[in-house]
Design a protein around this motif. Structure first.
Motif, PDB file in Angstrom:
ATOM      1  N   THR A  62       0.832  -1.205   0.000  1.00 19.43           N
ATOM      2  CA  THR A  62       0.000   0.000   0.000  1.00 19.43           C
ATOM      3  C   THR A  62       0.865   1.253   0.000  1.00 19.43           C
ATOM      4  O   THR A  62       0.583   2.210  -0.729  1.00 19.43           O
ATOM      5  CB  THR A  62      -0.922  -0.001   1.235  1.00 19.43           C
ATOM      6  OG1 THR A  62      -1.698  -1.195   1.223  1.00 19.43           O
ATOM      7  CG2 THR A  62      -1.840   1.204   1.244  1.00 19.43           C
ATOM      8  N   GLU A  63       1.916   1.272   0.802  1.00 20.05           N
ATOM      9  CA  GLU A  63       2.771   2.453   0.921  1.00 20.05           C
ATOM     10  C   GLU A  63       3.411   2.824  -0.412  1.00 20.05           C
ATOM     11  O   GLU A  63       3.562   4.004  -0.726  1.00 20.05           O
ATOM     12  CB  GLU A  63       3.855   2.227   1.982  1.00 20.05           C
ATOM     13  CG  GLU A  63       3.312   2.089   3.392  1.00 20.05           C
ATOM     14  CD  GLU A  63       2.696   0.718   3.686  1.00 20.05           C
ATOM     15  OE1 GLU A  63       2.916  -0.250   2.913  1.00 20.05           O
ATOM     16  OE2 GLU A  63       1.963   0.620   4.684  1.00 20.05           O
ATOM     17  N   THR A  64       3.792   1.830  -1.193  1.00 15.07           N
ATOM     18  CA  THR A  64       4.392   2.082  -2.501  1.00 15.07           C
ATOM     19  C   THR A  64       3.367   2.698  -3.444  1.00 15.07           C
ATOM     20  O   THR A  64       3.682   3.645  -4.180  1.00 15.07           O
ATOM     21  CB  THR A  64       4.951   0.785  -3.111  1.00 15.07           C
ATOM     22  OG1 THR A  64       5.830   0.179  -2.164  1.00 15.07           O
ATOM     23  CG2 THR A  64       5.705   1.060  -4.402  1.00 15.07           C
ATOM     24  N   ALA A  65       2.147   2.214  -3.421  1.00 13.51           N
ATOM     25  CA  ALA A  65       1.079   2.778  -4.248  1.00 13.51           C
ATOM     26  C   ALA A  65       0.796   4.220  -3.850  1.00 13.51           C
ATOM     27  O   ALA A  65       0.619   5.091  -4.715  1.00 13.51           O
ATOM     28  CB  ALA A  65      -0.194   1.940  -4.138  1.00 13.51           C
ATOM     29  N   ILE A  66       0.775   4.491  -2.556  1.00 16.10           N
ATOM     30  CA  ILE A  66       0.528   5.863  -2.095  1.00 16.10           C
ATOM     31  C   ILE A  66       1.652   6.791  -2.535  1.00 16.10           C
ATOM     32  O   ILE A  66       1.399   7.901  -3.011  1.00 16.10           O
ATOM     33  CB  ILE A  66       0.334   5.899  -0.558  1.00 16.10           C
ATOM     34  CG1 ILE A  66      -0.974   5.196  -0.191  1.00 16.10           C
ATOM     35  CG2 ILE A  66       0.353   7.338  -0.043  1.00 16.10           C
ATOM     36  CD1 ILE A  66      -1.164   4.975   1.298  1.00 16.10           C
ATOM     37  N   ARG A  67       2.900   6.353  -2.412  1.00 16.04           N
ATOM     38  CA  ARG A  67       4.033   7.180  -2.864  1.00 16.04           C
ATOM     39  C   ARG A  67       3.924   7.482  -4.353  1.00 16.04           C
ATOM     40  O   ARG A  67       4.167   8.602  -4.794  1.00 16.04           O
ATOM     41  CB  ARG A  67       5.360   6.492  -2.553  1.00 16.04           C
ATOM     42  CG  ARG A  67       5.858   6.730  -1.158  1.00 16.04           C
ATOM     43  CD  ARG A  67       7.324   6.379  -1.005  1.00 16.04           C
ATOM     44  NE  ARG A  67       7.644   5.014  -1.416  1.00 16.04           N
ATOM     45  CZ  ARG A  67       7.604   3.954  -0.614  1.00 16.04           C
ATOM     46  NH1 ARG A  67       7.252   4.097   0.648  1.00 16.04           N
ATOM     47  NH2 ARG A  67       7.917   2.763  -1.065  1.00 16.04           N
ATOM     48  N   ASP A  68       3.558   6.479  -5.154  1.00 16.15           N
ATOM     49  CA  ASP A  68       3.414   6.694  -6.590  1.00 16.15           C
ATOM     50  C   ASP A  68       2.242   7.631  -6.878  1.00 16.15           C
ATOM     51  O   ASP A  68       2.316   8.466  -7.778  1.00 16.15           O
ATOM     52  CB  ASP A  68       3.238   5.365  -7.318  1.00 16.15           C
ATOM     53  CG  ASP A  68       3.635   5.450  -8.782  1.00 16.15           C
ATOM     54  OD1 ASP A  68       4.310   6.430  -9.170  1.00 16.15           O
ATOM     55  OD2 ASP A  68       3.272   4.534  -9.537  1.00 16.15           O
ATOM     56  N   ALA A  69       1.158   7.522  -6.118  1.00 15.26           N
ATOM     57  CA  ALA A  69       0.017   8.431  -6.283  1.00 15.26           C
ATOM     58  C   ALA A  69       0.435   9.866  -5.989  1.00 15.26           C
ATOM     59  O   ALA A  69       0.076  10.798  -6.721  1.00 15.26           O
ATOM     60  CB  ALA A  69      -1.140   8.011  -5.377  1.00 15.26           C
ATOM     61  N   VAL A  70       1.205  10.068  -4.933  1.00 16.32           N
ATOM     62  CA  VAL A  70       1.694  11.407  -4.584  1.00 16.32           C
ATOM     63  C   VAL A  70       2.563  11.956  -5.712  1.00 16.32           C
ATOM     64  O   VAL A  70       2.467  13.136  -6.067  1.00 16.32           O
ATOM     65  CB  VAL A  70       2.471  11.371  -3.245  1.00 16.32           C
ATOM     66  CG1 VAL A  70       3.251  12.659  -3.018  1.00 16.32           C
ATOM     67  CG2 VAL A  70       1.517  11.118  -2.089  1.00 16.32           C
ATOM     68  N   TRP A  75      -2.423  17.366  -7.272  1.00 15.74           N
ATOM     69  CA  TRP A  75      -3.082  17.917  -6.075  1.00 15.74           C
ATOM     70  C   TRP A  75      -2.932  17.029  -4.860  1.00 15.74           C
ATOM     71  O   TRP A  75      -3.098  17.467  -3.735  1.00 15.74           O
ATOM     72  CB  TRP A  75      -4.576  18.189  -6.340  1.00 15.74           C
ATOM     73  CG  TRP A  75      -5.376  16.954  -6.609  1.00 15.74           C
ATOM     74  CD1 TRP A  75      -5.680  16.434  -7.844  1.00 15.74           C
ATOM     75  CD2 TRP A  75      -5.963  16.082  -5.653  1.00 15.74           C
ATOM     76  NE1 TRP A  75      -6.410  15.276  -7.706  1.00 15.74           N
ATOM     77  CE2 TRP A  75      -6.605  15.044  -6.358  1.00 15.74           C
ATOM     78  CE3 TRP A  75      -6.025  16.057  -4.267  1.00 15.74           C
ATOM     79  CZ2 TRP A  75      -7.292  14.002  -5.733  1.00 15.74           C
ATOM     80  CZ3 TRP A  75      -6.698  15.013  -3.637  1.00 15.74           C
ATOM     81  CH2 TRP A  75      -7.328  14.011  -4.375  1.00 15.74           C
ATOM     82  N   PHE A  76      -2.618  15.762  -5.052  1.00 18.56           N
ATOM     83  CA  PHE A  76      -2.571  14.791  -3.961  1.00 18.56           C
ATOM     84  C   PHE A  76      -1.345  14.969  -3.058  1.00 18.56           C
ATOM     85  O   PHE A  76      -1.365  14.583  -1.911  1.00 18.56           O
ATOM     86  CB  PHE A  76      -2.594  13.379  -4.555  1.00 18.56           C
ATOM     87  CG  PHE A  76      -2.851  12.290  -3.557  1.00 18.56           C
ATOM     88  CD1 PHE A  76      -3.975  12.282  -2.770  1.00 18.56           C
ATOM     89  CD2 PHE A  76      -1.952  11.236  -3.452  1.00 18.56           C
ATOM     90  CE1 PHE A  76      -4.206  11.251  -1.862  1.00 18.56           C
ATOM     91  CE2 PHE A  76      -2.185  10.203  -2.550  1.00 18.56           C
ATOM     92  CZ  PHE A  76      -3.312  10.223  -1.755  1.00 18.56           C
ATOM     93  N   GLU A  77      -0.319  15.614  -3.561  1.00 25.17           N
ATOM     94  CA  GLU A  77       0.940  15.757  -2.816  1.00 25.17           C
ATOM     95  C   GLU A  77       0.743  16.457  -1.471  1.00 25.17           C
ATOM     96  O   GLU A  77       1.325  16.061  -0.471  1.00 25.17           O
ATOM     97  CB  GLU A  77       1.965  16.521  -3.645  1.00 25.17           C
ATOM     98  CG  GLU A  77       3.280  16.687  -2.934  1.00 25.17           C
ATOM     99  CD  GLU A  77       4.312  17.396  -3.771  1.00 25.17           C
ATOM    100  OE1 GLU A  77       5.452  17.499  -3.304  1.00 25.17           O
ATOM    101  OE2 GLU A  77       3.982  17.857  -4.877  1.00 25.17           O
ATOM    102  N   GLY A  78      -0.065  17.479  -1.430  1.00 23.28           N
ATOM    103  CA  GLY A  78      -0.221  18.248  -0.210  1.00 23.28           C
ATOM    104  C   GLY A  78      -1.259  17.710   0.755  1.00 23.28           C
ATOM    105  O   GLY A  78      -1.482  18.291   1.820  1.00 23.28           O
ATOM    106  N   VAL A  79      -1.874  16.596   0.424  1.00 25.53           N
ATOM    107  CA  VAL A  79      -2.956  16.069   1.277  1.00 25.53           C
ATOM    108  C   VAL A  79      -2.384  15.156   2.337  1.00 25.53           C
ATOM    109  O   VAL A  79      -1.491  14.398   2.114  1.00 25.53           O
ATOM    110  CB  VAL A  79      -3.999  15.316   0.423  1.00 25.53           C
ATOM    111  CG1 VAL A  79      -5.088  14.717   1.290  1.00 25.53           C
ATOM    112  CG2 VAL A  79      -4.584  16.246  -0.612  1.00 25.53           C
TER     113      VAL A  79
END
Length: 79
Positions: A62-70, A75-79
Motif C-alpha cells: 500500500t505504501e508504494t502505491a501511495i508514494r506513486d500516487a503522490v 493535487w494529492f501531494e499536499g494532502v
C-alpha cells in the motif's frame, strides 16, 4: 471474465479541498494494490468517473502505491 465488474476493496479514499477529485487506493481480488484518480461534477448526477489512467499499475505494498500516487497526481501531494 468479460462483462463482470472487477471487485476491489478501497483501502484509502482522499478527496481534494472542494470534493471534485478523489484518489482511491485499493486492493484487488488477487491481492495486488492499485490506485486511481476520480472526478465528479456537481451538475452531473452520474457520480465519479476515472480520469487518471493509473488503475492498471500493480503494487505489492500500500505504501508504494501511495508514494506513486503522490508523485503522479498533482493535487494529492499536499494532502
Amino acid at each position: 471474465m468479460a462483462g463482470r465488474a472487477l471487485r476491489v476493496t478501497v483501502l484509502h479514499s482522499v478527496n481534494n479541498a472542494d470534493g471534485s477529485l478523489c484518489v482511491d487506493v485499493f486492493r484487488r481480488a488477487d491481492g495486488s494494490i492499485g490506485f486511481e484518480e476520480y472526478r465528479r461534477d456537481v451538475e452531473d448526477p452520474s457520480g465519479w468517473f476515472a480520469v487518471g489512467g493509473y488503475a492498471g499499475a500493480r503494487y505489492d505494498e500500500t505504501e508504494t502505491a501511495i508514494r506513486d500516487a503522490v508523485d503522479s497526481v498533482v493535487w494529492f501531494e499536499g494532502v
